[in-house]
Design an enzyme around this catalytic site. Structure first.
Site, PDB file in Angstrom:
ATOM      1  N   SER A 100       0.838  -1.203   0.000  1.00 24.60           N
ATOM      2  CA  SER A 100       0.000   0.000   0.000  1.00 24.60           C
ATOM      3  C   SER A 100       0.869   1.248   0.000  1.00 24.60           C
ATOM      4  O   SER A 100       1.646   1.479   0.928  1.00 24.60           O
ATOM      5  CB  SER A 100      -0.916   0.007   1.231  1.00 24.60           C
ATOM      6  OG  SER A 100      -1.480   1.293   1.364  1.00 24.60           O
TER       7      SER A 100
ATOM      8  N   HIS B 107      -1.188  -1.227  -4.328  1.00 24.32           N
ATOM      9  CA  HIS B 107      -2.475  -0.885  -3.714  1.00 24.32           C
ATOM     10  C   HIS B 107      -2.517   0.625  -3.466  1.00 24.32           C
ATOM     11  O   HIS B 107      -1.631   1.180  -2.810  1.00 24.32           O
ATOM     12  CB  HIS B 107      -2.602  -1.664  -2.405  1.00 24.32           C
ATOM     13  CG  HIS B 107      -3.902  -1.520  -1.693  1.00 24.32           C
ATOM     14  ND1 HIS B 107      -5.025  -2.271  -2.014  1.00 24.32           N
ATOM     15  CD2 HIS B 107      -4.279  -0.713  -0.673  1.00 24.32           C
ATOM     16  CE1 HIS B 107      -6.018  -1.938  -1.214  1.00 24.32           C
ATOM     17  NE2 HIS B 107      -5.598  -0.992  -0.383  1.00 24.32           N
TER      18      HIS B 107
ATOM     19  N   ASP C  38      -4.750   3.798  -2.039  1.00 26.23           N
ATOM     20  CA  ASP C  38      -5.857   4.138  -1.140  1.00 26.23           C
ATOM     21  C   ASP C  38      -6.342   5.555  -1.371  1.00 26.23           C
ATOM     22  O   ASP C  38      -5.630   6.520  -1.088  1.00 26.23           O
ATOM     23  CB  ASP C  38      -5.389   4.009   0.315  1.00 26.23           C
ATOM     24  CG  ASP C  38      -5.123   2.571   0.701  1.00 26.23           C
ATOM     25  OD1 ASP C  38      -6.073   1.773   0.662  1.00 26.23           O
ATOM     26  OD2 ASP C  38      -3.969   2.248   1.026  1.00 26.23           O
TER      27      ASP C  38
ATOM     28  N   MET D  94      -9.021   8.385  -0.302  1.00 27.38           N
ATOM     29  CA  MET D  94      -9.924   8.729   0.816  1.00 27.38           C
ATOM     30  C   MET D  94     -10.506  10.124   0.606  1.00 27.38           C
ATOM     31  O   MET D  94      -9.811  11.007   0.096  1.00 27.38           O
ATOM     32  CB  MET D  94      -9.146   8.739   2.137  1.00 27.38           C
ATOM     33  CG  MET D  94      -8.431   7.445   2.440  1.00 27.38           C
ATOM     34  SD  MET D  94      -7.513   7.588   3.988  1.00 27.38           S
ATOM     35  CE  MET D  94      -6.620   6.039   3.959  1.00 27.38           C
TER      36      MET D  94
ATOM     37  N   HIS E 107      -8.268   1.185  -4.129  1.00 28.25           N
ATOM     38  CA  HIS E 107      -9.210   1.012  -3.020  1.00 28.25           C
ATOM     39  C   HIS E 107      -9.833   2.366  -2.713  1.00 28.25           C
ATOM     40  O   HIS E 107      -9.181   3.244  -2.145  1.00 28.25           O
ATOM     41  CB  HIS E 107      -8.434   0.464  -1.805  1.00 28.25           C
ATOM     42  CG  HIS E 107      -9.237   0.324  -0.556  1.00 28.25           C
ATOM     43  ND1 HIS E 107      -8.644   0.155   0.680  1.00 28.25           N
ATOM     44  CD2 HIS E 107     -10.577   0.319  -0.331  1.00 28.25           C
ATOM     45  CE1 HIS E 107      -9.582   0.053   1.608  1.00 28.25           C
ATOM     46  NE2 HIS E 107     -10.761   0.158   1.022  1.00 28.25           N
TER      47      HIS E 107
ATOM     48  N   MET F 292     -12.049   4.669  -0.704  1.00 22.71           N
ATOM     49  CA  MET F 292     -12.740   4.876   0.575  1.00 22.71           C
ATOM     50  C   MET F 292     -13.471   6.204   0.477  1.00 22.71           C
ATOM     51  O   MET F 292     -13.126   7.197   1.135  1.00 22.71           O
ATOM     52  CB  MET F 292     -11.725   4.867   1.723  1.00 22.71           C
ATOM     53  CG  MET F 292     -11.244   3.458   2.046  1.00 22.71           C
ATOM     54  SD  MET F 292      -9.699   3.459   2.977  1.00 22.71           S
ATOM     55  CE  MET F 292      -8.547   3.532   1.606  1.00 22.71           C
TER      56      MET F 292
ATOM     57  N   MET G 210     -11.568  -5.687   5.174  1.00 24.30           N
ATOM     58  CA  MET G 210     -10.772  -4.777   6.003  1.00 24.30           C
ATOM     59  C   MET G 210     -10.508  -5.446   7.346  1.00 24.30           C
ATOM     60  O   MET G 210     -11.438  -5.881   8.036  1.00 24.30           O
ATOM     61  CB  MET G 210     -11.511  -3.452   6.225  1.00 24.30           C
ATOM     62  CG  MET G 210     -11.668  -2.594   4.975  1.00 24.30           C
ATOM     63  SD  MET G 210     -10.139  -2.290   4.062  1.00 24.30           S
ATOM     64  CE  MET G 210      -9.121  -1.481   5.307  1.00 24.30           C
TER      65      MET G 210
ATOM     66  N   GLY H 282      -3.114   4.123   7.996  1.00 25.88           N
ATOM     67  CA  GLY H 282      -2.147   3.036   8.022  1.00 25.88           C
ATOM     68  C   GLY H 282      -1.652   2.824   9.442  1.00 25.88           C
ATOM     69  O   GLY H 282      -1.949   3.608  10.342  1.00 25.88           O
TER      70      GLY H 282
ATOM     71  N   ASP I 240      -6.719  -6.355   4.160  1.00 25.80           N
ATOM     72  CA  ASP I 240      -6.062  -5.051   4.220  1.00 25.80           C
ATOM     73  C   ASP I 240      -6.134  -4.482   5.639  1.00 25.80           C
ATOM     74  O   ASP I 240      -7.219  -4.282   6.172  1.00 25.80           O
ATOM     75  CB  ASP I 240      -6.792  -4.116   3.233  1.00 25.80           C
ATOM     76  CG  ASP I 240      -6.187  -2.728   3.131  1.00 25.80           C
ATOM     77  OD1 ASP I 240      -5.133  -2.460   3.729  1.00 25.80           O
ATOM     78  OD2 ASP I 240      -6.800  -1.896   2.426  1.00 25.80           O
TER      79      ASP I 240
HETATM   80  C1  DX5 Z   1      -6.317   1.702   5.476  1.00 25.13           C
HETATM   81  C2  DX5 Z   1      -5.869   1.378   4.078  1.00 25.13           C
HETATM   82  C3  DX5 Z   1      -4.758   0.422   4.033  1.00 25.13           C
HETATM   83  C4  DX5 Z   1      -3.506   0.884   4.715  1.00 25.13           C
HETATM   84  C5  DX5 Z   1      -2.881  -0.326   5.327  1.00 25.13           C
HETATM   85  O1  DX5 Z   1      -7.490   2.416   5.446  1.00 25.13           O
HETATM   86  O2  DX5 Z   1      -6.942   0.827   3.335  1.00 25.13           O
HETATM   87  O3  DX5 Z   1      -4.488  -0.020   2.705  1.00 25.13           O
HETATM   88  O4  DX5 Z   1      -2.575   1.512   3.858  1.00 25.13           O
HETATM   89  O5  DX5 Z   1      -1.799   0.080   6.100  1.00 25.13           O
HETATM   90  P1  DX5 Z   1      -1.076  -0.907   7.116  1.00 25.13           P
HETATM   91  O6  DX5 Z   1      -0.556  -2.062   6.315  1.00 25.13           O
HETATM   92  O7  DX5 Z   1      -0.015  -0.057   7.696  1.00 25.13           O
HETATM   93  O8  DX5 Z   1      -2.107  -1.340   8.124  1.00 25.13           O
HETATM   94 ZN    ZN Z   2      -6.456  -0.116   1.357  1.00 25.69          ZN
END
Ligand code: DX5
Ligand code: ZN
Length: 214
Positions: free
Chosen positions: A6, A31, A33, A35, A64, A66, A135, A142, A173
């Site tokens: 990610s 990956h 993310d 948001m 992904h 969000m 999730m 993260g 994830d």
């Molecule tokens: C969280 C994201 C993840 C995040 C995971 O909302 O969807 O993809 O980057 O990070 P780690 O691996 O640090 O938990």
């Molecule tokens: Zn993610």
């Protein structure tokens, strides 16, 4: 295991070299993310950055979203050249239509579940999706701790997929490292997303290779 590092945990000031590192690694996908500060209490990056990532990446992009009403952005995600578009079950009211629109745009379709959403909600759509993204943390940040209940959820999803004859992959994830990665692999996961574990490792490429070997 398919490994999808990610980018959220990457150094955004050196994004191109971080992506080059992933290009030279055993990573299968990247990956990304996205948001919106509404669906989740954080904002990451949007389409201009995603396009810049796509220009440097030699790995397929696993996007992904969000964000609320992700169906509004199918065309923009497609225009970045993304391979997989993941939308949250909780964010798209007519998820069946959204999945068809993602397919019509030429992408693979993933449906994502928050930790509190049971896998049974996907029973009537499991044959139509290419992947289910479970999730294992509440999305938005993260570096959070893996929620152990995800393990039984993977098992239940795996049973649903096998009973239906669906070919959907299971991606997990949040909080994935070598320890939790081994647990999700044993439970039946196909794809591991890892942010902090990869980018905070002293040797990120070795970490990716070790996750891939699980
Ligand atoms: C969280 C994201 C993840 C995040 C995971 O909302 O969807 O993809 O980057 O990070 P780690 O691996 O640090 O938990
Ligand atoms: Zn993610």
């Amino acid at each position: 295991m398919i490994v999808a590092p990610s980018l959220l945990a990457a150094d955004f000031g050196r994004l191109a070299s971080e992506i080059e590192m992933l290009n030279d690694s055993a990573a299968d996908w990247i990956h990304c993310d996205i948001m919106d500060g509404v669906f989740v209490p954080n904002i990451s990056f949007g389409f201009p950055v995603l396009k810049a990532v796509a220009a440097v990446s030699r790995k397929p992009l696993d996007v992904h979203l969000m964000i609320v009403h992700p169906e509004r952005y199918v065309g923009q995600v497609r225009d970045t050249g993304a391979y997989m578009m993941n939308v949250h079950y909780e964010a798209s009211t007519h998820i069946h239509r959204t999945v068809q629109e993602i397919h019509d745009a030429g992408m693979k379709a993933g449906v994502t579940l928050n930790p509190s959403t049971p896998v049974v909600m996907l029973e009537d759509i499991i044959g139509d999706v290419d992947m289910v993204l479970l999730m294992s943390v509440n999305p938005g940040f993260g570096g959070q701790k893996f929620i152990p209940g995800a393990i039984d959820k993977i098992r239940r999803l795996k049973a649903m997929i096998e009973a239906s004859g669906s070919k959907a992959l299971i991606e997990v994830d949040g909080g994935i490292n070598l320890e939790t990665g081994a647990m999700i692999a044993a439970a039946g996961a196909d794809v591991a997303v890892a942010g902090s574990a990869v980018f905070r490792a002293s040797d990120p490429k070795a970490e990716i290779a070790a996750l891939a070997a699980l």
